[in-house]
Design a protein around this motif. Structure first.
Motif, PDB file in Angstrom:
ATOM      1  N   ASP A  32       0.804  -1.431  -0.052  1.00 41.21           N
ATOM      2  CA  ASP A  32       0.073   0.121  -0.011  1.00 41.21           C
ATOM      3  C   ASP A  32       1.110   1.268   0.252  1.00 41.21           C
ATOM      4  OD1 ASP A  32       0.433   0.953   2.919  1.00 41.21           O
ATOM      5  OD2 ASP A  32      -0.124  -1.097   3.088  1.00 41.21           O
ATOM      6  N   ILE A  33       0.142   2.540   0.024  1.00 42.02           N
ATOM      7  CA  ILE A  33       1.133   3.589  -0.102  1.00 42.02           C
ATOM      8  C   ILE A  33       1.990   4.039   1.038  1.00 42.02           C
ATOM      9  CG2 ILE A  33      -1.001   5.069   0.753  1.00 42.02           C
ATOM     10  CD1 ILE A  33       1.417   6.099  -1.921  1.00 42.02           C
ATOM     11  N   LYS A  34       1.339   3.415   2.095  1.00 40.67           N
ATOM     12  CA  LYS A  34       2.258   3.674   3.528  1.00 40.67           C
ATOM     13  C   LYS A  34       3.550   2.742   3.535  1.00 40.67           C
ATOM     14  CE  LYS A  34       2.237   3.735   8.343  1.00 40.67           C
ATOM     15  NZ  LYS A  34       3.591   3.323   8.625  1.00 40.67           N
ATOM     16  N   SER A  35       3.244   1.396   3.172  1.00 41.03           N
ATOM     17  CA  SER A  35       4.425   0.521   3.070  1.00 41.03           C
ATOM     18  C   SER A  35       5.229   0.926   1.869  1.00 41.03           C
ATOM     19  CB  SER A  35       3.869  -0.840   2.819  1.00 41.03           C
ATOM     20  OG  SER A  35       2.587  -1.127   3.809  1.00 41.03           O
ATOM     21  N   ALA A  36       4.607   1.680   0.711  1.00 42.84           N
ATOM     22  CA  ALA A  36       5.668   2.111  -0.304  1.00 42.84           C
ATOM     23  C   ALA A  36       6.593   3.269   0.082  1.00 42.84           C
ATOM     24  CB  ALA A  36       4.871   2.460  -1.692  1.00 42.84           C
ATOM     25  N   TYR A  37       6.030   4.288   0.930  1.00 44.89           N
ATOM     26  CA  TYR A  37       6.732   5.293   1.325  1.00 44.89           C
ATOM     27  C   TYR A  37       7.907   4.758   2.544  1.00 44.89           C
ATOM     28  CZ  TYR A  37       3.934   9.295  -0.780  1.00 44.89           C
ATOM     29  OH  TYR A  37       3.440  10.096  -1.568  1.00 44.89           O
ATOM     30  N   ASP A  38       7.169   3.938   3.218  1.00 45.20           N
ATOM     31  CA  ASP A  38       8.145   3.456   4.302  1.00 45.20           C
ATOM     32  C   ASP A  38       9.254   2.704   3.665  1.00 45.20           C
ATOM     33  OD1 ASP A  38       6.580   4.479   6.525  1.00 45.20           O
ATOM     34  OD2 ASP A  38       5.683   2.744   6.730  1.00 45.20           O
ATOM     35  N   GLY A  39       8.851   1.839   2.621  1.00 45.63           N
ATOM     36  CA  GLY A  39      10.133   1.323   1.988  1.00 45.63           C
ATOM     37  C   GLY A  39      11.154   2.123   1.518  1.00 45.63           C
ATOM     38  N   ILE A  40      10.480   3.083   0.557  1.00 46.59           N
ATOM     39  CA  ILE A  40      11.654   4.016   0.182  1.00 46.59           C
ATOM     40  C   ILE A  40      12.377   4.755   1.124  1.00 46.59           C
ATOM     41  CG2 ILE A  40      11.644   6.093  -1.218  1.00 46.59           C
ATOM     42  CD1 ILE A  40       8.995   5.126  -2.769  1.00 46.59           C
ATOM     43  N   ASN A  41      11.549   5.255   2.193  1.00 48.73           N
ATOM     44  CA  ASN A  41      12.358   5.766   3.389  1.00 48.73           C
ATOM     45  C   ASN A  41      13.446   5.036   3.795  1.00 48.73           C
ATOM     46  OD1 ASN A  41      10.772   7.891   3.236  1.00 48.73           O
ATOM     47  ND2 ASN A  41       9.461   7.340   4.558  1.00 48.73           N
ATOM     48  N   ASN A  42      13.446   3.695   4.173  1.00 50.33           N
ATOM     49  CA  ASN A  42      13.969   2.784   4.724  1.00 50.33           C
ATOM     50  C   ASN A  42      15.539   2.604   3.869  1.00 50.33           C
ATOM     51  OD1 ASN A  42      12.855   2.372   6.866  1.00 50.33           O
ATOM     52  ND2 ASN A  42      11.802   0.552   6.193  1.00 50.33           N
TER      53      ASN A  42
END
Lengths: 427, 367
Positions: free
Chosen positions: B184-194
């Motif tokens: 999902d969008i949050k997971s995507a953002y969190d993944g990119i941030n990580n």
């Protein structure tokens, strides 16, 4: 006339002499009466035969003196006078005068004169004149002075006995007075005052012809018998009977009170309340920190109300009061039930719940006090034995304190660390 | 030991900074309670935002490292408001930075599309460059292209201002390129941030480690000074079965890069850092793959960090001579600006209509 006159003179003189003779005679008569009375009061003559042999003889006891024929030889008797002592010994007395077979002994305030009147080979007739001594006791002594008994003071022991010691009002109680002479002299001129007791009404005398004299060691079981009626309730100690008597030797008068039996006379029956009091419990075995409940059942069995009821459990040292019925008051931190009245046939149930805080076996005692209408009644009941065992977590208390402190400190430190750390990251 | 300043501005910069801090703690959810941050250098992280809620969402950055610029709840993606807000509060920010001592290098992390980060970052870099002489690099995250015209135009202007700010290099990360991280969008953002955080930490370690083959901050500066001022970072992990050569290759491939680029064609300079057990570090493999890259772009710095028992990891930093993807972005941004301009003109017509309507104000229809 002279003659006549003489006759008359003679007659007159004769009348005068006659009157004088009558007057002197009367005076002599009164003197003799007085003299005779004095002698008879002060002197007594006793004639008796006393057997003896050439080696020994009998005696004759007068009060505590014994005229002893020591032996007879050639138709002559050797006569001695002995005085008996309380210790059982005897003392041979010395005569004050002796002549023509007459021996005079001075004893105390009086004298004893012993005259050998006639003696055969086996006996002697003696005349004994006792002066200024009242002869209260005289007896032939077979075997002589060694067999004579000291005549001492009498001692009456009087006992008063009743045929029942418990009675109801109106009951008849028979009282018997008994006597025994436990002294060493004959009790004489005995008179008995039965000693009536207040609270009892005299009914009749059953027997009162008791003897006026009681020799040594003799008893008399029916000295005086009378009946009384219990007039009021209570416990009574009967008044003593009093015996008044005198000695056969001594001149003193004596009195002896009797024993005093106790008689309880029941009060008239009064209807009172009677509380039945039982205890039960929900368990007999429990673990520490668990609870145990005792149920107290109280029932008034009578139609009379009981008052000032107080139920007090005596809490054993391994229990702590926890809770209970609404009627329970806490006084000085102790549970107590107080009721002003229990009506007739009243039934009450009260529960006391305790927490076991120590291991051990014990019982609960519950005390009930109340007034039954007449008096205060106190009674107790005890529960069955209950056993408090170790609690589930009691083993923890057996470990040293650091076992608990250490993890607590660690937990506090961790919690403090987490709080401090969390505060660092909170806005 | 290097002294590193790492500033995260705006929501995106805050979250990447928080991810960096979390990775430094070890990555676990509760690691901040039982672990210490394992930065190889002295790293001072500062989060700056006008939206208090964004700052509160940070879980691994200490409260003292979060600077709230009081401006209601953000600047609403309006860069003009954002820049004015920075000007009004720059003393607060600069004072906070100056209180943290001297630095050898600085990173400013932000999104180009938002309000606070995109407006603050160029001005902040300019202020820092004016006050300090240590190199400052910006790490910028480009938006999803479909996120909207404002974000696109913000990105275009932000990048330009960033370029003009005096930054010593701009490291690009592209959400559009990385959206395949998945979920999902949050997971995507969190993944990119990580992903960004993991690469930055690796980079910091590479700049401050005793390596078998040494690279240092000077090398990094040389690399970053090459090209057109833009750079990106590649990263790959080996699983033990593949060679270090293939891992290096993966780090240079689109799957390993943060920004879409054909590094062999568009690259200018590069620095390749390899880390892992000695047994994976085949000099021949390393040399052949790096030689291959060097033959295309020129000079390549390489460093090797030996970690016993660790699977091989490769970080590549590449500066770009040209970026076709950036040109595409600007083309879209121009369109977006034109769309917004058209909207504004329609608003002017509406105003004229409003003036016409105002002629009958106060009158009533007559029948």
């Amino acid at each position: 006339m002279h003659e006549r006159s003489n006759y008359c003179v003679i007659e007159g003189i004769s009348k005068l002499k006659k009157n004088r003779i009558v007057g002197y005679s009367l005076l002599l008569f009164f003197f003799l009466i007085l003299l005779t009375g004095s002698v008879s009061a002060e002197s007594k003559t006793i004639n008796t035969e006393i057997s003896a042999s050439s080696t020994s003889g009998d005696g004759y006891q007068i009060n505590n003196y014994v005229v002893q024929i020591t032996f007879i030889r050639e138709s002559r008797a050797i006569i001695d006078l002995y005085e008996l002592k309380e210790s059982g010994d005897s003392i041979k007395l010395d005569f004050t005068t002796f002549s023509d077979q007459v021996a005079t002994y001075k004893v105390g305030e009086g004298t004893i004169v012993v005259k050998e009147v006639n003696t055969t080979t086996s006996k002697t007739l003696v005349e004994i004149i006792v002066t200024d001594i009242t002869v209260e006791y005289q007896k032939y002594i077979d075997g002589g002075v060694d067999r004579a008994i000291y005549i001492g003071e009498p001692s009456l022991e009087l006992s008063k006995e009743v045929d029942k010691t418990s009675a109801n009002i109106g009951d008849t109680i028979r009282v018997t007075i008994k006597a025994i002479n436990s002294g060493s002299g004959t009790a004489q001129r005995i008179s008995i005052d039965p000693g009536f007791t207040p609270g009892f009404t005299f009914k009749s005398t059953i027997y009162s012809t008791y003897p006026t004299e009681l020799p040594v060691g003799t008893s008399y079981t029916q000295m005086y018998i009378y009946e009384v009626e219990a007039a009021k309730g209570g416990t009574f100690t009967l008044s003593p009977a009093i015996a008044t008597y005198s000695s056969s030797v001594f001149e003193d008068d004596y009195t002896a009170p009797s024993t005093r039996p106790t008689v309880t006379v029941a009060e008239e029956a009064i209807e009172t309340s009677n509380l039945s009091f039982t205890i039960s419990q929900d368990k007999t075995e429990l673990k520490r920190n668990e609870k145990i409940t005792f149920t107290i059942n109280v029932e008034n069995l009578k139609d009379v109300p009981a008052s000032m009821i107080k139920i007090t459990p005596i809490i054993p040292n391994n229990l702590t009061y926890h809770s209970g019925s609404e009627d329970i008051d806490m006084i000085n931190e102790k549970p107590i039930i107080q009721k002003s009245i229990f009506g007739s046939r009243y039934e009450g149930e009260y529960k006391f719940t305790f927490k076991a805080d120590k291991v051990g076996a014990n019982i609960l005692t519950v005390k009930l006090t109340y007034n039954n209408g007449v008096e205060d009644i106190s009674q107790e009941v005890t529960s069955d034995m209950f056993y408090v065992e170790r609690g589930k977590y009691d083993f923890m208390a057996e470990y040293p304190i650091y076992v608990y402190i250490t993890p607590v400190i660690i937990i506090i430190a961790i919690a403090g660390w987490l709080h401090w750390r969390r505060s660092q990251f909170r806005m | 030991m290097l002294n590193v300043l790492m500033v995260g501005a705006g929501q995106c910069g805050n979250r990447i900074l928080d991810a960096v801090n979390r990775e430094a703690f070890g990555g676990g959810k509760f690691s901040k309670y039982y672990s210490r941050q394992k930065f190889p250098s002295r790293v001072e992280t500062i989060a700056v935002n006008t939206a208090i809620n964004d700052l509160k969402e940070m879980h691994y950055t200490k409260a003292k490292d979060r600077i709230h610029i009081p401006n209601l709840h953000g600047v609403g993606a309006n860069r003009i408001v954002g820049k004015q807000c920075f000007i009004d509060n720059k003393d607060l920010i600069m004072r906070n930075i100056s209180e943290r001592g001297e630095f050898d290098v600085g990173f400013v992390i932000t999104s180009t599309s938002g309000g606070t980060g995109s407006s603050f970052s160029p001005l902040l870099i300019k202020e820092l460059k004016g006050k300090y002489d240590f190199p400052i690099y910006s790490v910028v995250v480009l938006p999803f292209r479909e996120e909207g015209t404002i974000y696109l135009q913000n990105s275009a202007f932000c990048l330009k201002e960033m370029y003009d700010s005096g930054a010593d290099g701009i490291i690009l990360a592209d959400n559009q390129f990385l959206k395949d991280v998945g979920g999902d969008i949050k997971s995507a953002y969190d993944g990119i941030n990580n992903m960004v955080a993991e690469r930055l930490l690796f980079l910091l370690e590479a700049l401050d480690s005793e390596m078998m083959m040494v690279t240092d901050l000077g090398d990094f500066q040389t690399v970053m000074s090459g090209g057109a001022g833009f750079a990106t970072i590649g990263f790959a992990k080996g699983d033990g079965s593949n060679t270090i050569r293939s891992v290096i290759h993966d780090s240079l491939s689109p799957s390993g890069l943060l920004f879409s680029s054909n590094v062999f064609e568009e690259g200018s300079r590069a620095m390749i850092i390899m880390r892992g057990d000695r047994k994976y570090m085949s000099i021949d493999d390393i040399s052949s793959e790096i030689d291959k890259l060097a033959s295309h772009i020129g000079h390549v710095f390489k460093g090797v960090i030996v970690r016993n028992g660790e699977l091989p990891k490769v970080l590549s930093v590449l500066t770009l001579e040209s970026t076709s993807e950036l040109e595409n972005l600007y083309a879209l941004a121009v369109e977006a600006i034109q769309i917004e301009k058209d909207k504004r003109e329609r608003m002017d017509i509406r105003k004229e209509a409003d003036a016409t309507f105002s002629m009958i104000e106060g009158l009533e229809p007559q029948y």
